[in-house]
Design a protein around this motif. Structure first.
Motif, PDB file in Angstrom:
ATOM      1  N   THR A 144      48.609  61.792  37.000  1.00  0.00           N
ATOM      2  CA  THR A 144      47.203  61.428  37.128  1.00  0.00           C
ATOM      3  C   THR A 144      46.853  60.769  38.453  1.00  0.00           C
ATOM      4  OG1 THR A 144      47.630  59.319  36.056  1.00  0.00           O
ATOM      5  CG2 THR A 144      46.944  61.145  34.649  1.00  0.00           C
ATOM      6  N   ASP A 145      47.843  60.346  39.229  1.00  0.00           N
ATOM      7  CA  ASP A 145      47.536  59.634  40.474  1.00  0.00           C
ATOM      8  C   ASP A 145      48.520  60.026  41.578  1.00  0.00           C
ATOM      9  OD1 ASP A 145      49.786  58.342  39.580  1.00  0.00           O
ATOM     10  OD2 ASP A 145      48.761  56.488  39.059  1.00  0.00           O
ATOM     11  N   ALA A 146      48.388  59.378  42.716  1.00  0.00           N
ATOM     12  CA  ALA A 146      49.195  59.723  43.891  1.00  0.00           C
ATOM     13  C   ALA A 146      50.679  59.404  43.714  1.00  0.00           C
ATOM     14  CB  ALA A 146      48.652  58.999  45.124  1.00  0.00           C
ATOM     15  N   THR A 147      51.050  58.564  42.748  1.00  0.00           N
ATOM     16  CA  THR A 147      52.461  58.232  42.545  1.00  0.00           C
ATOM     17  C   THR A 147      53.247  59.415  41.986  1.00  0.00           C
ATOM     18  OG1 THR A 147      52.096  57.409  40.297  1.00  0.00           O
ATOM     19  CG2 THR A 147      51.938  55.803  42.106  1.00  0.00           C
ATOM     20  N   ARG A 149      53.865  60.117  39.054  1.00  0.00           N
ATOM     21  CA  ARG A 149      54.666  59.716  37.892  1.00  0.00           C
ATOM     22  C   ARG A 149      54.095  60.403  36.658  1.00  0.00           C
ATOM     23  NH1 ARG A 149      53.241  54.761  35.766  1.00  0.00           N
ATOM     24  NH2 ARG A 149      53.863  55.080  33.640  1.00  0.00           N
ATOM     25  N   TRP A 150      54.977  60.970  35.839  1.00  0.00           N
ATOM     26  CA  TRP A 150      54.522  61.642  34.626  1.00  0.00           C
ATOM     27  C   TRP A 150      54.112  60.601  33.600  1.00  0.00           C
ATOM     28  CZ3 TRP A 150      53.427  66.598  34.637  1.00  0.00           C
ATOM     29  CH2 TRP A 150      54.060  67.423  35.559  1.00  0.00           C
ATOM     30  N   ARG A 151      52.968  60.840  32.966  1.00  0.00           N
ATOM     31  CA  ARG A 151      52.443  59.925  31.952  1.00  0.00           C
ATOM     32  C   ARG A 151      52.112  60.714  30.696  1.00  0.00           C
ATOM     33  NH1 ARG A 151      47.912  56.375  34.289  1.00  0.00           N
ATOM     34  NH2 ARG A 151      48.816  54.897  32.869  1.00  0.00           N
ATOM     35  N   MET A 152      52.100  60.015  29.559  1.00  0.00           N
ATOM     36  CA  MET A 152      51.741  60.621  28.281  1.00  0.00           C
ATOM     37  C   MET A 152      50.404  60.031  27.852  1.00  0.00           C
ATOM     38  SD  MET A 152      54.345  62.573  27.694  1.00  0.00           S
ATOM     39  CE  MET A 152      54.590  62.990  26.007  1.00  0.00           C
ATOM     40  N   LYS A 188      39.325  61.838  30.378  1.00  0.00           N
ATOM     41  CA  LYS A 188      39.010  60.928  31.497  1.00  0.00           C
ATOM     42  C   LYS A 188      39.871  61.231  32.727  1.00  0.00           C
ATOM     43  CE  LYS A 188      38.249  57.276  28.201  1.00  0.00           C
ATOM     44  NZ  LYS A 188      38.894  56.105  27.630  1.00  0.00           N
ATOM     45  N   VAL A 189      41.191  61.455  32.516  1.00  0.00           N
ATOM     46  CA  VAL A 189      42.096  61.617  33.662  1.00  0.00           C
ATOM     47  C   VAL A 189      42.061  63.009  34.278  1.00  0.00           C
ATOM     48  CG1 VAL A 189      43.662  59.810  32.897  1.00  0.00           C
ATOM     49  CG2 VAL A 189      44.150  62.165  32.262  1.00  0.00           C
ATOM     50  N   SER A 190      41.597  64.020  33.519  1.00  0.00           N
ATOM     51  CA  SER A 190      41.584  65.390  34.047  1.00  0.00           C
ATOM     52  C   SER A 190      40.183  65.914  34.301  1.00  0.00           C
ATOM     53  CB  SER A 190      42.274  66.338  33.073  1.00  0.00           C
ATOM     54  OG  SER A 190      41.472  66.503  31.914  1.00  0.00           O
ATOM     55  N   HIS A 212      39.385  64.935  40.495  1.00  0.00           N
ATOM     56  CA  HIS A 212      40.716  64.510  40.032  1.00  0.00           C
ATOM     57  C   HIS A 212      41.792  65.309  40.781  1.00  0.00           C
ATOM     58  CE1 HIS A 212      37.865  63.761  36.739  1.00  0.00           C
ATOM     59  NE2 HIS A 212      38.566  62.643  36.560  1.00  0.00           N
ATOM     60  N   PRO A 213      41.980  65.037  42.085  1.00  0.00           N
ATOM     61  CA  PRO A 213      42.875  65.853  42.914  1.00  0.00           C
ATOM     62  C   PRO A 213      44.369  65.694  42.576  1.00  0.00           C
ATOM     63  CG  PRO A 213      42.105  63.978  44.162  1.00  0.00           C
ATOM     64  CD  PRO A 213      41.358  63.968  42.854  1.00  0.00           C
TER      65      PRO A 213
END
Length: 165
Positions: free
Chosen positions: A112-115, A117-120, A128-130, A140-141
């Motif tokens: 979801t962000d520049a890190t 990192r995979w999130r659930m 919201k995130v996509s 949401h790049p």
């Protein structure tokens, strides 16, 4: 002890039955350690030693610990049986959403962000995130879809069949 007559063989007294016994060929290498005349006497000696150890440890504590362990094993088996029959805890196997911490039966794996990192995330947080689009949008790049996780132990509202086929 080759060539020695039977009456001239060394002998010892058994520590269990107090009977004399004589040297045997099989005891040639360990005659100094032999203390009992037979396997039977050796078994009696071991069982007597175990009984003495139980008395010094406190037999009641040992039995209490065994009973507690047995009870916990039975509880685990009952829980497992209920889960397999879909009668168990309906929240069993659920995982928390990384965004809202809500316990759910389905989660979407995504970045979801520049890190990177995979999130659930749960379904409501996914929107919201996509941006509600599977591949993300211009707003949401960093969004990237990574799969769906389903709780295989989940139960439907009826309490009988699993939600996942």
């Amino acid at each position: 002890m080759r060539g020695v007559k039977k009456e001239n063989l060394p002998s010892k007294v058994c520590v269990v039955c107090d009977r004399p016994f004589t040297w045997r060929k099989k005891w040639e290498n360990c005659w100094d350690e032999v203390t009992t005349c037979s396997k039977s006497c050796n078994g009696k000696r071991k069982s007597e030693r175990q009984r003495e150890n139980k008395e010094t440890r406190g037999e009641d504590e040992d039995e209490d610990a065994r009973a507690a362990h047995k009870k916990s094993v039975k509880a685990q088996k009952a829980e497992r049986r209920a889960r397999l029959e879909f009668n168990g805890n309906p929240t069993s196997g659920q995982k928390a959403c990384d965004e809202c911490s809500k316990m759910v039966n389905e989660l979407i794996r995504c970045q979801t962000d520049a890190t990177k990192r995979w999130r659930m995330v749960c379904g409501s947080c996914w929107v919201k995130v996509s941006g509600g689009v599977v591949d993300g949008d211009a707003n949401h790049p960093h969004y990237r879809y990574g799969g769906l996780w389903k709780n295989r132990r989940a139960q439907n509202a009826d309490g009988g069949e699993p939600l996942v086929c």
